[in-house]
Every structure is written in structure tokens, then in C-alpha cells.
Design a protein around this motif. Structure first.
Motif, PDB file in Angstrom:
ATOM      1  N   ILE A  33       0.843  -1.208   0.000  1.00  0.00           N
ATOM      2  CA  ILE A  33       0.000   0.000   0.000  1.00  0.00           C
ATOM      3  C   ILE A  33       0.871   1.248   0.000  1.00  0.00           C
ATOM      4  O   ILE A  33       0.633   2.195  -0.768  1.00  0.00           O
ATOM      5  CB  ILE A  33      -0.954  -0.026   1.213  1.00  0.00           C
ATOM      6  N   LEU A  34       1.899   1.275   0.837  1.00  0.00           N
ATOM      7  CA  LEU A  34       2.757   2.452   0.928  1.00  0.00           C
ATOM      8  C   LEU A  34       3.547   2.669  -0.360  1.00  0.00           C
ATOM      9  O   LEU A  34       3.831   3.813  -0.739  1.00  0.00           O
ATOM     10  CB  LEU A  34       3.709   2.313   2.118  1.00  0.00           C
ATOM     11  N   GLN A  35       3.883   1.595  -1.048  1.00  0.00           N
ATOM     12  CA  GLN A  35       4.615   1.732  -2.305  1.00  0.00           C
ATOM     13  C   GLN A  35       3.725   2.191  -3.451  1.00  0.00           C
ATOM     14  O   GLN A  35       4.230   2.642  -4.487  1.00  0.00           O
ATOM     15  CB  GLN A  35       5.266   0.396  -2.676  1.00  0.00           C
ATOM     16  N   ASN A  36       2.418   2.071  -3.261  1.00  0.00           N
ATOM     17  CA  ASN A  36       1.487   2.420  -4.337  1.00  0.00           C
ATOM     18  C   ASN A  36       0.599   3.618  -3.977  1.00  0.00           C
ATOM     19  O   ASN A  36      -0.494   3.768  -4.498  1.00  0.00           O
ATOM     20  CB  ASN A  36       0.619   1.216  -4.689  1.00  0.00           C
ATOM     21  N   ILE A  37       1.109   4.466  -3.097  1.00  0.00           N
ATOM     22  CA  ILE A  37       0.349   5.661  -2.707  1.00  0.00           C
ATOM     23  C   ILE A  37       0.157   6.594  -3.893  1.00  0.00           C
ATOM     24  O   ILE A  37       1.088   6.845  -4.668  1.00  0.00           O
ATOM     25  CB  ILE A  37       1.077   6.433  -1.585  1.00  0.00           C
ATOM     26  N   ARG A  38      -1.051   7.106  -4.001  1.00  0.00           N
ATOM     27  CA  ARG A  38      -1.320   8.209  -4.928  1.00  0.00           C
ATOM     28  C   ARG A  38      -2.117   9.240  -4.144  1.00  0.00           C
ATOM     29  O   ARG A  38      -3.083   8.910  -3.457  1.00  0.00           O
ATOM     30  CB  ARG A  38      -2.076   7.728  -6.164  1.00  0.00           C
ATOM     31  N   VAL A  39      -1.696  10.494  -4.215  1.00  0.00           N
ATOM     32  CA  VAL A  39      -2.343  11.563  -3.463  1.00  0.00           C
ATOM     33  C   VAL A  39      -2.745  12.670  -4.429  1.00  0.00           C
ATOM     34  O   VAL A  39      -1.918  13.181  -5.181  1.00  0.00           O
ATOM     35  CB  VAL A  39      -1.416  12.146  -2.379  1.00  0.00           C
ATOM     36  N   SER A  40      -4.022  13.033  -4.413  1.00  0.00           N
ATOM     37  CA  SER A  40      -4.515  14.078  -5.311  1.00  0.00           C
ATOM     38  C   SER A  40      -4.158  15.457  -4.761  1.00  0.00           C
ATOM     39  O   SER A  40      -3.798  15.598  -3.586  1.00  0.00           O
ATOM     40  CB  SER A  40      -6.037  13.967  -5.440  1.00  0.00           C
ATOM     41  N   PRO A  41      -4.276  16.498  -5.580  1.00  0.00           N
ATOM     42  CA  PRO A  41      -4.011  17.859  -5.096  1.00  0.00           C
ATOM     43  C   PRO A  41      -4.907  18.253  -3.915  1.00  0.00           C
ATOM     44  O   PRO A  41      -4.528  19.088  -3.101  1.00  0.00           O
ATOM     45  CB  PRO A  41      -4.287  18.724  -6.334  1.00  0.00           C
ATOM     46  N   GLN A  42      -6.097  17.644  -3.824  1.00  0.00           N
ATOM     47  CA  GLN A  42      -7.000  17.956  -2.713  1.00  0.00           C
ATOM     48  C   GLN A  42      -6.669  17.158  -1.445  1.00  0.00           C
ATOM     49  O   GLN A  42      -7.290  17.349  -0.414  1.00  0.00           O
ATOM     50  CB  GLN A  42      -8.456  17.663  -3.123  1.00  0.00           C
ATOM     51  N   GLY A  43      -5.700  16.246  -1.539  1.00  0.00           N
ATOM     52  CA  GLY A  43      -5.312  15.469  -0.362  1.00  0.00           C
ATOM     53  C   GLY A  43      -6.065  14.170  -0.196  1.00  0.00           C
ATOM     54  O   GLY A  43      -6.182  13.652   0.923  1.00  0.00           O
TER      55      GLY A  43
END
Length: 312
Positions: A206-216
């Protein structure tokens, strides 16, 4: 007459009492259910008190469930702990009971029971059960070391070791009183927070595949293939829900878990209120911790779009 007093009066009226909680239990579900059972057993030793639902191997250090015949329900009082709606009550034989009582700290989405005690200000239903004891102990309620162990475990579980905003002054006060009883807190923490190797590896994925949008907003899909790869069952994925909570920049996140017939959605937040998003997808829960479900992977985009909106 307060709800606590009404509940005690109902308990006094029945010889047989059966206590339920929600499906896919957590420490608060087990703690409140079994803590209440221990208090009633100690206070009314002549009564028959049972706890029902599916056993959970990860919570067996807390308690195991009783085997109860159908006919036992027909003359019994049922108390349901920590369950906002009837759909989530584990063991639907509660419908056979003479009367049903609801004790819960989630926002009301499904009123049920002859007595409904709902306190959304409580950190946990386990905290409510200790409050029940404190308010009614002059009427003969008894606390035991085992009940204290169960209720303390439930409070710790639902407050994230007292880190969550639901932790109030009363929570700390009750916890301080509970640790005055004789039980092994160190062993309890070790059991509650131990991590198997396969779960640890899934957290790494999960940590290796994090994606975070501009809105968080962040999310991860746990497909059957992913869970097979790490030898993890859908029921075990509750252990990974908090893994994104410490990542800087994430305001809200969702874990999508593929089950046999639905995709379970576990939603968490550091501030934005997300239970209305969950309600839109056949779910609900607390403002910062909710659950929902979708029926196809295409719906992931809709859930994320709604989370983006509340995080603006």
C-alpha cells in the motif's frame, strides 16, 4: 428516567439475556458486548447471559462466543452493542427475542429497539458500558477485573490508543479508573497490535502504491489478485486501514476491498467529514471513520470525486 436506568430495569425483568454486536467485529464491538455480559453476570449471578455472533480469531484473546439454541431467544431480552443499523447485527436471530435494546455511539441511521441509547459524544460503546456501570452501581451493578479488561480494550481500540478526536476528558478519566483493576495491559496491547508477516507485506505494498490528489485524497484498490498475492483475506484488511493516516498531505483516504459479491470501502479522514459520502454508497459511520460498498470498480472514480469535494 435515563436510558441507563431503563436498560437496568429491563435487565432485571428477564431471566435470559443475549448480547449481540456487529458483523466483522473490532475490539470495541467485542469489548462492549462481553464487558456488559460480565457486568450482568457478576451483578445477577442467577441470570442466564449469552454472547453471540461469529468468532474472530484476531479477537479470541478477548472472548469467544456462546452457542445458543433458537428457542432460547423467544423468552429473552436481546441487547445489541455498537451497531448502528439492523443489517449489520451479527446473528439475525435477535428478531426472535421478546424485546431488543440498542446501545451505540454511531450517528443514528436506523432507530430500533424498545430502548435506544445512542451517545455520539462517546469515544466508544465500551465507554458507554462503563458509564452505565458508574451511573447504576448504587443499584447493585458489579465491576470485575475481566469486565474492566474488556472495556479498556474496547476504548483503546476505538480511540486508536487515545489518538482520535473522539477521545474526551471523560474517556481518559474512565480509562484511568479501569486500569486500576487487575489485568495485564502489556499483554493486551501486544495481542491487539501484533502484525502478521503477510499483513506487514501488504502494508508495504500500500505504501509503495500511494497516490495523493491535489486535494489530499488517497486510495488503494485491494483486488482479489492483490490479496491472493499476499495471502490476506478480505476480513483481515481492517488491519491496514490506518496505514495511510500518518502520511503527510493526505486529508482523507479510502481502501477498496474486493469481496465475493461487493467491493467494501473503508473511508478515513483527518478532518473533512466523510460519513455523508459513505451514506451515498450504502454505508455510514462516524464523521472521520466510515464504511460503504460499491458493486463495480468503475464506481471507484465516483467515490473519489465525492471525497475530493469534501476535501476542498
Amino acid at each position: 428516567m435515563t436510558e441507563a436506568t431503563q436498560i437496568l430495569e429491563k435487565i432485571k425483568q428477564y431471566q435470559s439475556i443475549i448480547i449481540h454486536r456487529h458483523v466483522r467485529p473490532d475490539p470495541d464491538a467485542f469489548g462492549s458486548q462481553n464487558g456488559l455480559a460480565e457486568i450482568i453476570k457478576a451483578s445477577f449471578p442467577d441470570k442466564e447471559v449469552y454472547v453471540v455472533g461469529e468468532d474472530d480469531s484476531s479477537l479470541s484473546f478477548l472472548a469467544t462466543m456462546d452457542q445458543v439454541k433458537d428457542e432460547q431467544f423467544t423468552e429473552s431480552l436481546v441487547i445489541v452493542c455498537d451497531t448502528a443499523n439492523q443489517e449489520r447485527i451479527d446473528d439475525d436471530r435477535y428478531k426472535l427475542a421478546k424485546e431488543v435494546i440498542k446501545i451505540d455511539h454511531h450517528p443514528v441511521v436506523d432507530p430500533y429497539g424498545v430502548v435506544q441509547w445512542v451517545d455520539v459524544q462517546s469515544s466508544s460503546t465500551s465507554e458507554m458500558i462503563y458509564h452505565f456501570y458508574m451511573k447504576e452501581k448504587e443499584q447493585g451493578l458489579q465491576m470485575t477485573d475481566r469486565a474492566a479488561f474488556l472495556l479498556y480494550s474496547g476504548i483503546v481500540g476505538d480511540t486508536g490508543r487515545f489518538l482520535f478526536p473522539s477521545t474526551k476528558e471523560r474517556t481518559f478519566r474512565y480509562a484511568a479508573e479501569l486500569v486500576g483493576y487487575d489485568f495485564d495491559r502489556t499483554a493486551m496491547y501486544e495481542e491487539m497490535y501484533k502484525t502478521s508477516l503477510n499483513i506487514a507485506r501488504l502494508k508495504g505494498y500500500i505504501l509503495q502504491n500511494i497516490r495523493v490528489s491535489p486535494q489530499g485524497v488517497s486510495y488503494v484498490k485491494l483486488t482479489k489478485e492483490v490479496m491472493d498475492q499476499f495471502d490476506v483475506k478480505p476480513s483481515e484488511t481492517g488491519a491496514v486501514v490506518g496505514v495511510l493516516g500518518d502520511v503527510e498531505g493526505i486529508k482523507a483516504w479510502a481502501i477498496f476491498v474486493e469481496e465475493e459479491t461487493v467491493i467494501r470501502v473503508r473511508i478515513r479522514s483527518k478532518g473533512p467529514v466523510i460519513n455523508q459520502v459513505a451514506a451515498k454508497y450504502e454505508g455510514g459511520g462516524h464523521p472521520l471513520a466510515s464504511g460503504a460498498k460499491i458493486h463495480q470498480w468503475e464506481d471507484v472514480e465516483n467515490v473519489i470525486a465525492d471525497l475530493e469535494e469534501v476535501c476542498k
